[in-house]
Scaffold this active site. Structure first.
Site, short mmCIF file in Angstrom:
data_model
loop_
_atom_site.label_atom_id
_atom_site.label_comp_id
_atom_site.label_asym_id
_atom_site.label_seq_id
_atom_site.Cartn_x
_atom_site.Cartn_y
_atom_site.Cartn_z
N ARG A 1 0.92 -1.13 -0.14
CA ARG A 1 -0.05 0.01 0.02
C ARG A 1 0.92 1.27 -0.07
O ARG A 1 2.04 1.40 0.50
CB ARG A 1 -1.19 -0.10 1.28
CG ARG A 1 -2.25 -1.07 1.09
CD ARG A 1 -2.97 -0.48 -0.15
NE ARG A 1 -4.34 -1.40 0.14
CZ ARG A 1 -4.51 -2.49 -0.87
NH1 ARG A 1 -3.21 -2.81 -1.81
NH2 ARG A 1 -5.37 -3.24 -0.87
N ASP B 1 4.25 -0.42 -6.89
CA ASP B 1 2.96 -0.72 -7.78
C ASP B 1 1.87 -0.03 -7.07
O ASP B 1 0.92 0.04 -7.67
CB ASP B 1 2.83 -2.16 -7.42
CG ASP B 1 1.56 -2.63 -8.35
OD1 ASP B 1 1.73 -2.33 -9.63
OD2 ASP B 1 0.77 -3.27 -7.75
N GLU C 1 -2.67 7.49 -5.09
CA GLU C 1 -2.84 6.63 -6.46
C GLU C 1 -4.44 6.90 -6.90
O GLU C 1 -4.93 6.73 -8.09
CB GLU C 1 -2.75 5.13 -6.27
CG GLU C 1 -3.39 4.36 -5.24
CD GLU C 1 -2.88 3.06 -5.27
OE1 GLU C 1 -1.79 2.64 -5.11
OE2 GLU C 1 -4.00 2.12 -5.40
N HIS D 1 -0.65 -0.34 -9.72
CA HIS D 1 -1.35 -1.29 -9.12
C HIS D 1 -2.07 -2.51 -9.86
O HIS D 1 -2.98 -2.85 -9.92
CB HIS D 1 -2.66 -0.75 -8.40
CG HIS D 1 -3.13 -1.20 -7.05
ND1 HIS D 1 -3.43 -0.37 -5.96
CD2 HIS D 1 -3.24 -2.55 -6.84
CE1 HIS D 1 -3.45 -1.24 -4.97
NE2 HIS D 1 -3.55 -2.65 -5.40
P1 NAI Z 1 -1.67 -11.32 4.72
O1 NAI Z 1 -2.95 -10.89 5.76
O2 NAI Z 1 -1.89 -12.67 4.34
O3 NAI Z 1 -0.62 -10.87 5.35
C1 NAI Z 1 -0.22 -9.82 6.01
C2 NAI Z 1 0.99 -10.23 6.95
O4 NAI Z 1 1.37 -8.71 7.51
C3 NAI Z 1 0.46 -10.79 8.26
O5 NAI Z 1 1.38 -12.01 8.48
C4 NAI Z 1 0.48 -9.64 9.30
O6 NAI Z 1 0.66 -10.34 10.72
C5 NAI Z 1 1.60 -8.68 9.05
N1 NAI Z 1 1.61 -7.57 9.61
C6 NAI Z 1 0.38 -6.77 9.84
N2 NAI Z 1 0.83 -5.65 10.39
C7 NAI Z 1 1.99 -5.69 10.23
C8 NAI Z 1 3.10 -4.48 10.66
N3 NAI Z 1 2.87 -3.44 11.21
N4 NAI Z 1 4.23 -5.09 10.31
C9 NAI Z 1 4.84 -6.08 9.73
N5 NAI Z 1 3.88 -7.11 9.61
C10 NAI Z 1 2.52 -6.71 9.89
O7 NAI Z 1 -1.83 -10.47 3.43
P2 NAI Z 1 -1.22 -10.88 2.07
O8 NAI Z 1 -2.33 -11.32 1.26
O9 NAI Z 1 -0.21 -11.17 2.21
O10 NAI Z 1 -1.47 -8.99 1.59
C11 NAI Z 1 -0.59 -8.24 2.07
C12 NAI Z 1 -0.65 -6.80 1.45
O11 NAI Z 1 -0.40 -6.87 0.03
C13 NAI Z 1 -2.29 -6.70 1.62
O12 NAI Z 1 -2.41 -6.04 3.04
C14 NAI Z 1 -2.25 -5.47 0.34
O13 NAI Z 1 -2.31 -4.20 0.94
C15 NAI Z 1 -1.34 -5.85 -0.37
N6 NAI Z 1 -2.12 -6.15 -1.68
C16 NAI Z 1 -1.50 -5.71 -2.89
C17 NAI Z 1 -1.79 -6.02 -4.14
C18 NAI Z 1 -1.56 -5.43 -5.52
O14 NAI Z 1 -2.20 -5.86 -6.52
N7 NAI Z 1 -0.49 -4.55 -5.41
C19 NAI Z 1 -3.13 -7.21 -4.14
C20 NAI Z 1 -3.13 -7.67 -2.95
C21 NAI Z 1 -2.61 -7.43 -1.84
#
Ligand code: NAI
Length: 330
Positions: free
Chosen positions: A234, A258, A263, A295
């Site tokens: 993000r 990305d 954005e 994105h």
């Molecule tokens: P997820 O929920 O599986 O993993 C997120 C991880 O981040 C968890 O292990 C959590 O404990 C950890 N976390 C939370 N707050 C934290 C912090 N302050 N410091 C360090 N770690 C922390 O989520 P997933 O599916 O892996 O997605 C991650 C991020 O990717 C999403 O939140 C979204 O913002 C982004 N995303 C971007 C996309 C794109 O097209 N560019 C598409 C899908 C997701």
């Protein structure tokens, strides 16, 4: 039952219409972003389906409730753009697509890294103009480099798997370290250590009020000179102004994003004939060592199939059973 889609693109309509053959909802697609004004045009929709840059704040939710909308379905993983407290207060359920091909985002992260590092985007243009010189295309091996991964959830894990293929040393930071990853040789360290020791830093945690501007002038200062930073998570995780200063000082060697803080005014639109008013992104795009994609990390055939499948199934489950596995918890 009607569902209104906001910020809709032709590919959304294509995949959702196909999936809807199973459900027969009435689908209405609007290319406009959801806003306070647009929401007034809703009639008898049971659900709205929104994307990353639709702002679903308290004002919007208040009107949604008045219009009888019962479900806000996010066709994405992140939900930082929805006021969950307000939704709860007004009795509107919020669901999302927590996982749709984490590999898609991880692979795009790697694509950004390899593009920045080996400058294939520049080479492509050069050879088309019969410039076969290599000056300025020097890259570095990713093999054996130290990669810092912040957030080791589904995407972080998929990215770590890819980087292990390059025999990289993985440093990780997460609020909840993953035991399987630890057992597989990933070292969980404090953020300071990760910043100090990583050649490449990749962000895979959600944006929360606590980690806004995680990458800022103080944290950049402790990083290695010439560090590579990739953000497919993000935009608000990086203080863009601080990143620009660090790029000017050659502190950041490569930056791949990305996602971008502002954005919503730019991405997912063709602005090629417009005058861009955002000087920050223009400055960012002027650096030869910065790669911006709009994105698109999620944007694969497999991911779009899963997004439409999970979204419509969640809406169907909520309307028939009152719940879904994909509900966003408060
Ligand atoms: P997820 O929920 O599986 O993993 C997120 C991880 O981040 C968890 O292990 C959590 O404990 C950890 N976390 C939370 N707050 C934290 C912090 N302050 N410091 C360090 N770690 C922390 O989520 P997933 O599916 O892996 O997605 C991650 C991020 O990717 C999403 O939140 C979204 O913002 C982004 N995303 C971007 C996309 C794109 O097209 N560019 C598409 C899908 C997701």
């Amino acid at each position: 039952m009607k569902i209104a889609f906001f910020s809709s693109k032709p590919y959304d309509e294509l995949f959702f219409r196909k999936e809807n053959e199973k459900y027969n909802f009435e689908l209405n697609f609007f290319d406009t972003n959801l806003s306070y004004h647009v929401v007034n045009a809703l009639e008898d929709e049971i659900a709205i389906c929104v994307f990353v840059n639709d702002i679903v704040d308290r004002n919007v939710i208040k009107i949604l409730a008045k219009k009888g909308v019962k479900i806000i379905a996010l066709r994405c993983a992140g939900f930082n753009n929805v006021d969950l407290e307000a939704a709860k207060e007004y009795g509107i359920k919020v669901c999302r697509v927590p996982a749709y091909s984490p590999e898609a985002v991880a692979e795009h992260t790697l694509a950004m890294l390899l593009t920045l590092n080996r400058k294939t985007h520049k080479a492509y243009n050069r050879v088309r103009e019969q410039n076969f010189s290599l000056n300025g295309l020097l890259g570095f091996n990713i093999h054996k480099k130290t990669v810092g991964v912040i957030g080791t959830g589904k995407i972080g894990k998929a990215f770590i798997d890819l980087m292990k293929g390059f025999d990289c040393k993985i440093l990780a930071y997460d609020l909840y370290p993953d035991e399987d990853l630890e057992n597989s040789g990933v070292n969980y360290v404090g953020l300071d250590t990760l910043f100090k020791e990583s050649d490449i830093i990749s962000l895979h945690c959600p944006l929360t009020p606590e980690n806004k501007y995680l990458i800022n002038k103080t944290t950049i200062a402790i990083m290695k000179d010439g560090v590579t930073i990739i953000n497919t998570s993000r935009g608000g995780l990086i203080n863009t102004i601080d990143a620009i200063e660090a790029l000017k000082e050659h502190k950041i060697g490569y930056l791949g994003i990305d996602v971008y803080e502002q954005e919503e005014k730019l991405f997912f639109q063709d602005l090629s004939a417009e005058i861009i008013q955002d000087d920050t992104i223009q400055r960012l795009m002027s650096f030869p060592n910065v790669l911006v994609t709009a994105h698109q990390a999620f944007f694969t055939q497999e991911a779009l199939e899963q997004i439409s499948e999970i979204t419509l199934r969640s809406i169907s489950d909520i309307t028939t059973k009152g719940k879904t596995e994909e509900i966003v918890m408060l």
